[in-house]
Design a protein around this motif. Structure first.
Motif, PDB file in Angstrom:
ATOM      1  N   VAL A 176      46.180  32.970 135.852  1.00 30.33           N
ATOM      2  CA  VAL A 176      47.221  32.030 136.233  1.00 30.33           C
ATOM      3  C   VAL A 176      47.334  30.990 135.128  1.00 30.33           C
ATOM      4  O   VAL A 176      46.336  30.335 134.790  1.00 30.33           O
ATOM      5  CB  VAL A 176      46.891  31.348 137.576  1.00 30.33           C
ATOM      6  CG1 VAL A 176      47.961  30.321 137.931  1.00 30.33           C
ATOM      7  CG2 VAL A 176      46.749  32.386 138.681  1.00 30.33           C
ATOM      8  N   CYS A 177      48.527  30.840 134.562  1.00 31.63           N
ATOM      9  CA  CYS A 177      48.727  29.900 133.467  1.00 31.63           C
ATOM     10  C   CYS A 177      49.326  28.598 133.984  1.00 31.63           C
ATOM     11  O   CYS A 177      50.337  28.603 134.679  1.00 31.63           O
ATOM     12  CB  CYS A 177      49.630  30.504 132.394  1.00 31.63           C
ATOM     13  SG  CYS A 177      49.665  29.462 130.910  1.00 31.63           S
ATOM     14  N   HIS A 178      48.667  27.495 133.599  1.00 32.71           N
ATOM     15  CA  HIS A 178      49.125  26.163 134.009  1.00 32.71           C
ATOM     16  C   HIS A 178      49.832  25.431 132.866  1.00 32.71           C
ATOM     17  O   HIS A 178      50.025  24.225 132.947  1.00 32.71           O
ATOM     18  CB  HIS A 178      47.920  25.331 134.484  1.00 32.71           C
ATOM     19  CG  HIS A 178      47.253  25.865 135.707  1.00 32.71           C
ATOM     20  ND1 HIS A 178      47.094  25.118 136.867  1.00 32.71           N
ATOM     21  CD2 HIS A 178      46.702  27.075 135.971  1.00 32.71           C
ATOM     22  CE1 HIS A 178      46.452  25.836 137.778  1.00 32.71           C
ATOM     23  NE2 HIS A 178      46.199  27.030 137.262  1.00 32.71           N
ATOM     24  N   CYS A 179      50.183  26.139 131.790  1.00 32.06           N
ATOM     25  CA  CYS A 179      50.736  25.436 130.623  1.00 32.06           C
ATOM     26  C   CYS A 179      52.155  24.943 130.891  1.00 32.06           C
ATOM     27  O   CYS A 179      52.880  25.475 131.712  1.00 32.06           O
ATOM     28  CB  CYS A 179      50.672  26.314 129.365  1.00 32.06           C
ATOM     29  SG  CYS A 179      52.092  27.385 129.095  1.00 32.06           S
ATOM     30  N   GLN A 180      52.538  23.915 130.117  1.00 36.97           N
ATOM     31  CA  GLN A 180      53.829  23.276 130.383  1.00 36.97           C
ATOM     32  C   GLN A 180      55.000  24.177 129.997  1.00 36.97           C
ATOM     33  O   GLN A 180      56.084  24.044 130.562  1.00 36.97           O
ATOM     34  CB  GLN A 180      53.909  21.943 129.650  1.00 36.97           C
ATOM     35  CG  GLN A 180      53.725  22.044 128.146  1.00 36.97           C
ATOM     36  CD  GLN A 180      53.559  20.681 127.490  1.00 36.97           C
ATOM     37  OE1 GLN A 180      53.659  19.654 128.148  1.00 36.97           O
ATOM     38  NE2 GLN A 180      53.297  20.669 126.196  1.00 36.97           N
ATOM     39  N   THR A 181      54.776  25.115 129.063  1.00 43.03           N
ATOM     40  CA  THR A 181      55.880  25.993 128.666  1.00 43.03           C
ATOM     41  C   THR A 181      56.175  27.019 129.749  1.00 43.03           C
ATOM     42  O   THR A 181      57.328  27.227 130.127  1.00 43.03           O
ATOM     43  CB  THR A 181      55.564  26.688 127.327  1.00 43.03           C
ATOM     44  OG1 THR A 181      55.099  25.719 126.403  1.00 43.03           O
ATOM     45  CG2 THR A 181      56.796  27.367 126.781  1.00 43.03           C
ATOM     46  N   CYS A 182      55.134  27.669 130.273  1.00 48.85           N
ATOM     47  CA  CYS A 182      55.349  28.600 131.386  1.00 48.85           C
ATOM     48  C   CYS A 182      55.982  27.869 132.566  1.00 48.85           C
ATOM     49  O   CYS A 182      56.880  28.388 133.235  1.00 48.85           O
ATOM     50  CB  CYS A 182      54.038  29.234 131.825  1.00 48.85           C
ATOM     51  SG  CYS A 182      53.383  30.457 130.663  1.00 48.85           S
ATOM     52  N   ARG A 183      55.492  26.655 132.801  1.00 51.17           N
ATOM     53  CA  ARG A 183      56.021  25.883 133.936  1.00 51.17           C
ATOM     54  C   ARG A 183      57.519  25.670 133.803  1.00 51.17           C
ATOM     55  O   ARG A 183      58.288  25.871 134.735  1.00 51.17           O
ATOM     56  CB  ARG A 183      55.296  24.536 133.997  1.00 51.17           C
ATOM     57  CG  ARG A 183      55.834  23.600 135.035  1.00 51.17           C
ATOM     58  CD  ARG A 183      54.804  22.558 135.387  1.00 51.17           C
ATOM     59  NE  ARG A 183      54.653  21.515 134.385  1.00 51.17           N
ATOM     60  CZ  ARG A 183      53.490  21.186 133.790  1.00 51.17           C
ATOM     61  NH1 ARG A 183      52.393  21.828 134.075  1.00 51.17           N
ATOM     62  NH2 ARG A 183      53.434  20.216 132.915  1.00 51.17           N
ATOM     63  N   ALA A 192      51.644  33.304 137.039  1.00 48.24           N
ATOM     64  CA  ALA A 192      50.587  34.308 136.942  1.00 48.24           C
ATOM     65  C   ALA A 192      51.037  35.439 136.022  1.00 48.24           C
ATOM     66  O   ALA A 192      52.189  35.881 136.081  1.00 48.24           O
ATOM     67  CB  ALA A 192      50.253  34.861 138.329  1.00 48.24           C
ATOM     68  N   TRP A 193      50.091  35.893 135.173  1.00 47.17           N
ATOM     69  CA  TRP A 193      50.385  36.940 134.185  1.00 47.17           C
ATOM     70  C   TRP A 193      49.334  38.043 134.248  1.00 47.17           C
ATOM     71  O   TRP A 193      48.149  37.752 134.411  1.00 47.17           O
ATOM     72  CB  TRP A 193      50.340  36.356 132.774  1.00 47.17           C
ATOM     73  CG  TRP A 193      51.346  35.294 132.459  1.00 47.17           C
ATOM     74  CD1 TRP A 193      51.146  33.949 132.441  1.00 47.17           C
ATOM     75  CD2 TRP A 193      52.714  35.492 132.078  1.00 47.17           C
ATOM     76  NE1 TRP A 193      52.303  33.301 132.080  1.00 47.17           N
ATOM     77  CE2 TRP A 193      53.280  34.222 131.847  1.00 47.17           C
ATOM     78  CE3 TRP A 193      53.509  36.644 131.909  1.00 47.17           C
ATOM     79  CZ2 TRP A 193      54.613  34.060 131.458  1.00 47.17           C
ATOM     80  CZ3 TRP A 193      54.838  36.473 131.525  1.00 47.17           C
ATOM     81  CH2 TRP A 193      55.373  35.191 131.303  1.00 47.17           C
ATOM     82  N   VAL A 194      49.767  39.268 134.040  1.00 48.66           N
ATOM     83  CA  VAL A 194      48.851  40.384 133.798  1.00 48.66           C
ATOM     84  C   VAL A 194      49.186  40.979 132.441  1.00 48.66           C
ATOM     85  O   VAL A 194      50.354  41.128 132.090  1.00 48.66           O
ATOM     86  CB  VAL A 194      48.927  41.495 134.870  1.00 48.66           C
ATOM     87  CG1 VAL A 194      48.142  41.111 136.103  1.00 48.66           C
ATOM     88  CG2 VAL A 194      50.352  41.834 135.210  1.00 48.66           C
ATOM     89  N   ARG A 216      57.564  35.367 122.169  1.00 48.63           N
ATOM     90  CA  ARG A 216      58.815  35.961 122.623  1.00 48.63           C
ATOM     91  C   ARG A 216      58.726  36.204 124.127  1.00 48.63           C
ATOM     92  O   ARG A 216      57.788  36.848 124.595  1.00 48.63           O
ATOM     93  CB  ARG A 216      59.033  37.288 121.884  1.00 48.63           C
ATOM     94  CG  ARG A 216      60.281  38.057 122.280  1.00 48.63           C
ATOM     95  CD  ARG A 216      60.343  39.352 121.451  1.00 48.63           C
ATOM     96  NE  ARG A 216      61.571  40.108 121.704  1.00 48.63           N
ATOM     97  CZ  ARG A 216      61.685  41.030 122.673  1.00 48.63           C
ATOM     98  NH1 ARG A 216      60.664  41.285 123.466  1.00 48.63           N
ATOM     99  NH2 ARG A 216      62.825  41.681 122.838  1.00 48.63           N
ATOM    100  N   ARG A 217      59.665  35.668 124.861  1.00 53.09           N
ATOM    101  CA  ARG A 217      59.695  35.843 126.316  1.00 53.09           C
ATOM    102  C   ARG A 217      60.977  36.552 126.707  1.00 53.09           C
ATOM    103  O   ARG A 217      62.001  36.405 126.037  1.00 53.09           O
ATOM    104  CB  ARG A 217      59.639  34.480 127.022  1.00 53.09           C
ATOM    105  CG  ARG A 217      58.332  33.710 126.798  1.00 53.09           C
ATOM    106  CD  ARG A 217      58.435  32.303 127.357  1.00 53.09           C
ATOM    107  NE  ARG A 217      57.277  31.482 127.063  1.00 53.09           N
ATOM    108  CZ  ARG A 217      56.257  31.242 127.909  1.00 53.09           C
ATOM    109  NH1 ARG A 217      56.287  31.756 129.127  1.00 53.09           N
ATOM    110  NH2 ARG A 217      55.242  30.480 127.557  1.00 53.09           N
ATOM    111  N   THR A 218      60.911  37.310 127.807  1.00 51.24           N
ATOM    112  CA  THR A 218      62.117  37.977 128.284  1.00 51.24           C
ATOM    113  C   THR A 218      62.358  37.627 129.747  1.00 51.24           C
ATOM    114  O   THR A 218      61.433  37.253 130.488  1.00 51.24           O
ATOM    115  CB  THR A 218      62.046  39.508 128.150  1.00 51.24           C
ATOM    116  OG1 THR A 218      61.062  40.020 129.054  1.00 51.24           O
ATOM    117  CG2 THR A 218      61.718  39.944 126.724  1.00 51.24           C
TER     118      THR A 218
HETATM  119 ZN   LIG Z   1      51.563  29.475 129.902  1.00 49.85          ZN
END
Ligand SMILES: [Zn+2]
Ligand SMILES: [Zn+2]
Length: 137
Positions: free
Chosen positions: A27-34, A43-45, A69-71
């Motif tokens: 589970v990512c708590h970073c501000q960019t994912c947020r 959450a990422w796998v 790079r995100r999609t």
């Molecule tokens: Zn993140």
């Protein structure tokens, strides 16, 4: 164990398949994912890219930083994947775009240094201030 799982966006335009075991689940708590997901955490796998296959549709890509790079689905907005230039050959898939997120429970939380004060999990999983692979000590 050889397993197959499928996922996709909420509108159904994009479908994908992952095979085999993920190399990471967190589970990512970073501000960019947020910001990207407009969600407190994401959450990422992680799978080897060769084990990720698009079945239908064309995700739209953008960069949140030079190597990242995100999609997502341009029709409905569901975040789908994350790839980092330092991790060529691996793709992170949003756990909750999988049809059965229960099959991929996270093992830890990352980027607690960016966390919102009102996020409280209480799941007793290990937490890391940054990325799990931060240098020891
Ligand atoms: Zn993140
Ligand atoms: Zn969609």
């Amino acid at each position: 164990m050889s397993s197959v799982a499928e996922g996709g966006c909420i509108c159904g335009a994009i479908r994908y398949r992952v095979t085999g075991k993920p190399t990471n689940s967190m589970v990512c708590h970073c501000q960019t994912c947020r910001r990207v997901a407009a969600s407190p955490v994401v959450a990422w796998v992680t799978f080897p890219t060769a084990q990720f296959q698009l079945l239908q549709g064309h995700p739209t890509a953008f960069h949140t930083s030079q190597p990242v790079r995100r999609t997502f689905c341009a029709a409905c907005g569901t975040p789908l994947t994350y790839e980092h230039g330092d991790s060529v050959g691996f793709v992170d898939v949003t756990t909750c775009s999988l049809d059965d997120p229960e099959s991929f429970p996270p093992t830890h939380h990352s980027w607690l240094s960016h966390d919102l004060a009102w996020v409280r999990f209480g799941d007793c999983l290990p937490t890391f201030q940054e990325w799990r692979h931060e240098p020891a000590g």
